[in-house]
Enzyme design. Structure first.
Site, PDB file in Angstrom:
ATOM      1  N   ARG A 159      69.595 -32.775 -22.029  1.00  0.00           N
ATOM      2  CA  ARG A 159      69.875 -31.344 -22.041  1.00  0.00           C
ATOM      3  C   ARG A 159      70.369 -30.906 -23.419  1.00  0.00           C
ATOM      4  NH1 ARG A 159      74.748 -27.892 -19.470  1.00  0.00           N
ATOM      5  NH2 ARG A 159      73.859 -25.839 -19.894  1.00  0.00           N
ATOM      6  N   HIS A 160      70.041 -29.676 -23.777  1.00  0.00           N
ATOM      7  CA  HIS A 160      70.419 -29.121 -25.083  1.00  0.00           C
ATOM      8  C   HIS A 160      71.935 -29.001 -25.241  1.00  0.00           C
ATOM      9  CE1 HIS A 160      71.628 -25.259 -23.346  1.00  0.00           C
ATOM     10  NE2 HIS A 160      70.552 -25.349 -22.577  1.00  0.00           N
ATOM     11  N   ARG A 167      67.440 -23.446 -28.452  1.00  0.00           N
ATOM     12  CA  ARG A 167      68.581 -24.311 -28.149  1.00  0.00           C
ATOM     13  C   ARG A 167      68.142 -25.730 -27.843  1.00  0.00           C
ATOM     14  NH1 ARG A 167      67.906 -20.513 -24.004  1.00  0.00           N
ATOM     15  NH2 ARG A 167      67.874 -21.241 -21.833  1.00  0.00           N
ATOM     16  N   GLU A 194      63.608 -23.299 -19.566  1.00  0.00           N
ATOM     17  CA  GLU A 194      64.550 -23.135 -18.470  1.00  0.00           C
ATOM     18  C   GLU A 194      63.964 -22.268 -17.363  1.00  0.00           C
ATOM     19  OE1 GLU A 194      66.569 -24.215 -16.563  1.00  0.00           O
ATOM     20  OE2 GLU A 194      68.578 -23.983 -17.434  1.00  0.00           O
ATOM     21  N   HIS A 206      66.490 -28.196 -20.307  1.00  0.00           N
ATOM     22  CA  HIS A 206      67.593 -27.327 -19.897  1.00  0.00           C
ATOM     23  C   HIS A 206      68.176 -27.786 -18.569  1.00  0.00           C
ATOM     24  CE1 HIS A 206      66.136 -24.439 -22.979  1.00  0.00           C
ATOM     25  NE2 HIS A 206      64.969 -24.964 -22.646  1.00  0.00           N
TER      26      HIS A 206
END
Length: 211
Positions: free
Chosen positions: A11-12, A61, A85, A147
């Site tokens: 995940r970012h 992101r 996302e 995400h």
């Protein structure tokens, strides 16, 4: 590490909207200063696993997080729009409190008006995984940068868990990851929300809202 294919679902890093508990969805929010630092630190850890390839959501992101690993490893980053996302529709930009207040019935079932369904997210994320894996050798390691909601929904669908059990799995903290490994009986989850000591999960994912 054994001679089998592995996937790291990463995940970012943190954004200002994460901190404010705003639903980001497909809104293209950049990493904040903390998020940049998280990505650099996590990239150094993940580089030690000697990844074979990096594929990322094109949202900045995630792309910036993937870029931190690319800088350390020298691997190029491939972008796949199916890793973005979950689309949040009317919820994007709203805080969790605002969503609860304005959309109580939709909040209860975690379905944003005008947004994507879990089924839609699960199918596109799984398709992206399959495309990326088709280019990975038998002993390769694929890093997928995406995400919070997309990773959890996509991962559990891809592993074959029925949706009624998805709530048993917590979300991913910023810049944490889950690891999948391929074995004789198929793919299995071997690590979840790894990479740091336990931290609060600030995410669009229902697992974060329910916590």
């Amino acid at each position: 590490m054994s001679e089998s294919r592995k996937i790291v679902l990463w995940r970012h890093g943190q954004t200002t909207w994460n901190v404010e508990r705003r639903f980001q969805g497909t809104t293209d929010i950049p990493l904040d200063e903390t998020g940049v630092q998280q990505a650099a630190r996590s990239a150094r850890l993940l580089a030690a696993l000697r990844p074979t390839a990096i594929v990322s959501s094109p949202l900045q992101r995630a792309s910036a997080t993937a870029g931190a690993l690319s800088e350390v490893t020298g691997l190029p980053v491939t972008h796949d729009p199916d890793l973005i996302e979950r689309g949040g529709g009317a919820w994007e930009g709203l805080t969790n409190h605002e969503i609860r207040t304005r959309y109580p019935s939709e909040h209860a079932i975690w379905q944003p008006p005008g947004g994507e369904t879990t089924e839609q997210v699960a199918k596109r994320f799984s398709a992206a995984l399959e495309r990326a894996l088709s280019r990975i050798p038998d002993d390769g390691l694929l890093v997928v940068v995406s995400h919070g909601a997309a990773v959890r929904i996509g991962m559990l669908h891809w592993l074959g868990f029925p949706e009624e059990l998805w709530a048993r799995f917590g979300g991913l903290s910023n810049c944490s990851w889950s690891v999948l490994e391929e074995g004789r009986l198929g793919w299995r989850l071997v690590e979840h929300n790894a990479g740091t000591l336990p931290e609060p999960v600030l995410s669009d994912d229902r697992a974060a809202s329910d916590g």
